[in-house]
Design a protein around this motif. Structure first.
Motif, PDB file in Angstrom:
ATOM      1  N   LEU A  77     -10.753  10.542  34.890  1.00  0.00           N
ATOM      2  CA  LEU A  77     -12.026  10.674  35.595  1.00  0.00           C
ATOM      3  C   LEU A  77     -13.162  10.432  34.608  1.00  0.00           C
ATOM      4  O   LEU A  77     -13.176  11.017  33.512  1.00  0.00           O
ATOM      5  CB  LEU A  77     -12.185  12.073  36.189  1.00  0.00           C
ATOM      6  N   LEU A  78     -14.111   9.612  34.998  1.00  0.00           N
ATOM      7  CA  LEU A  78     -15.301   9.360  34.185  1.00  0.00           C
ATOM      8  C   LEU A  78     -16.462  10.105  34.825  1.00  0.00           C
ATOM      9  O   LEU A  78     -16.784   9.885  35.991  1.00  0.00           O
ATOM     10  CB  LEU A  78     -15.597   7.859  34.114  1.00  0.00           C
ATOM     11  N   ARG A  79     -17.056  10.985  34.051  1.00  0.00           N
ATOM     12  CA  ARG A  79     -18.235  11.705  34.508  1.00  0.00           C
ATOM     13  C   ARG A  79     -19.402  11.339  33.601  1.00  0.00           C
ATOM     14  O   ARG A  79     -19.226  10.632  32.616  1.00  0.00           O
ATOM     15  CB  ARG A  79     -17.967  13.204  34.503  1.00  0.00           C
ATOM     16  N   SER A  80     -20.575  11.804  33.922  1.00  0.00           N
ATOM     17  CA  SER A  80     -21.771  11.394  33.184  1.00  0.00           C
ATOM     18  C   SER A  80     -21.769  11.850  31.726  1.00  0.00           C
ATOM     19  O   SER A  80     -22.474  11.284  30.907  1.00  0.00           O
ATOM     20  CB  SER A  80     -23.019  11.907  33.889  1.00  0.00           C
ATOM     21  N   ASP A  81     -20.970  12.866  31.381  1.00  0.00           N
ATOM     22  CA  ASP A  81     -20.959  13.367  30.002  1.00  0.00           C
ATOM     23  C   ASP A  81     -19.610  13.245  29.303  1.00  0.00           C
ATOM     24  O   ASP A  81     -19.540  13.419  28.085  1.00  0.00           O
ATOM     25  CB  ASP A  81     -21.401  14.829  29.978  1.00  0.00           C
ATOM     26  N   ALA A  82     -18.542  12.975  30.053  1.00  0.00           N
ATOM     27  CA  ALA A  82     -17.219  12.987  29.424  1.00  0.00           C
ATOM     28  C   ALA A  82     -16.208  12.161  30.231  1.00  0.00           C
ATOM     29  O   ALA A  82     -16.405  11.880  31.415  1.00  0.00           O
ATOM     30  CB  ALA A  82     -16.712  14.417  29.288  1.00  0.00           C
ATOM     31  N   ARG A 139     -21.326   5.684  28.480  1.00  0.00           N
ATOM     32  CA  ARG A 139     -21.691   6.125  27.125  1.00  0.00           C
ATOM     33  C   ARG A 139     -23.093   5.641  26.750  1.00  0.00           C
ATOM     34  O   ARG A 139     -23.875   6.367  26.150  1.00  0.00           O
ATOM     35  CB  ARG A 139     -20.688   5.612  26.117  1.00  0.00           C
ATOM     36  N   GLY A 140     -23.433   4.436  27.162  1.00  0.00           N
ATOM     37  CA  GLY A 140     -24.766   3.884  26.885  1.00  0.00           C
ATOM     38  C   GLY A 140     -25.882   4.632  27.595  1.00  0.00           C
ATOM     39  O   GLY A 140     -27.021   4.644  27.119  1.00  0.00           O
ATOM     40  N   ARG A 141     -25.578   5.237  28.730  1.00  0.00           N
ATOM     41  CA  ARG A 141     -26.592   6.000  29.482  1.00  0.00           C
ATOM     42  C   ARG A 141     -26.805   7.400  28.929  1.00  0.00           C
ATOM     43  O   ARG A 141     -27.707   8.109  29.373  1.00  0.00           O
ATOM     44  CB  ARG A 141     -26.193   6.096  30.954  1.00  0.00           C
ATOM     45  N   LEU A 142     -25.976   7.815  27.991  1.00  0.00           N
ATOM     46  CA  LEU A 142     -26.096   9.163  27.410  1.00  0.00           C
ATOM     47  C   LEU A 142     -27.432   9.305  26.707  1.00  0.00           C
ATOM     48  O   LEU A 142     -27.872   8.420  25.992  1.00  0.00           O
ATOM     49  CB  LEU A 142     -25.007   9.396  26.376  1.00  0.00           C
ATOM     50  N   THR A 143     -28.043  10.444  26.878  1.00  0.00           N
ATOM     51  CA  THR A 143     -29.266  10.762  26.113  1.00  0.00           C
ATOM     52  C   THR A 143     -28.898  11.863  25.139  1.00  0.00           C
ATOM     53  O   THR A 143     -28.555  12.977  25.546  1.00  0.00           O
ATOM     54  CB  THR A 143     -30.395  11.206  27.045  1.00  0.00           C
ATOM     55  N   ILE A 144     -28.922  11.528  23.897  1.00  0.00           N
ATOM     56  CA  ILE A 144     -28.477  12.490  22.862  1.00  0.00           C
ATOM     57  C   ILE A 144     -29.651  13.219  22.294  1.00  0.00           C
ATOM     58  O   ILE A 144     -30.703  12.760  22.094  1.00  0.00           O
ATOM     59  CB  ILE A 144     -27.692  11.756  21.751  1.00  0.00           C
TER      60      ILE A 144
END
Length: 144
Positions: A77-82, A139-144
């Motif tokens: 499963l791909l979720r917005s954070d993991a 991963r590119g949409r992640l805001t770190i």
């Protein structure tokens, strides 16, 4: 697929069977050539016939069914954070921030490269290029 999952994947029997046929044909060809060489140099012409048949029989009868029984229980499963892996041994959470790269391998597998040198294999998915692209996009949409 979970309501908050961006995507979900499971091993596809069709992809697994395609892999089995490709590996079986390659194995048969390699063992046939080896049998031909052995038969031509030693006079044991039976090696030309028996070797390939035994190799293919072993592959189809024992190794591949066991491999499919183990693989078919997995879900990703791909979720917005993991990226989550649900399998017979439990659940594993891979934070998207830990993913360095994602690549398609052999036309049926996705390899996820993690920080620290670890690699995670997602086998027998329908469209490995699309799976890799979706993981990289998340991963590119992640805001770190």
């Amino acid at each position: 697929m979970s309501s908050d999952a961006l995507a979900a994947w499971q091993p596809a029997l069709r992809v697994f069977m395609r892999r089995t046929v490709i590996v079986g044909i390659l194995t048969l060809a390699i063992v046939a050539v080896a049998g031909w060489v052995i038969g031509a140099t030693t006079g044991y012409w039976q090696a030309l016939y028996v070797g390939p048949v035994l190799a293919l029989a072993y592959n189809v009868a024992f190794e591949d069914p066991a491999r499919w029984r183990a693989a078919k229980e997995n879900q990703w499963l791909l979720r917005s954070d993991a990226l989550f892996h649900h399998g017979p041994e439990g659940e594993v959470r891979i934070p998207l921030a830990d993913i360095i790269d994602v690549r398609k391998r052999l036309g049926w597998t996705v390899i996820v490269f993690l920080k620290g040198g670890l690699r995670v294999r997602i086998p027998y998915v329908d469209d490995p290029s699309d799976v890799a692209a979706q993981i990289l996009a998340a991963r590119g949409r992640l805001t770190i």
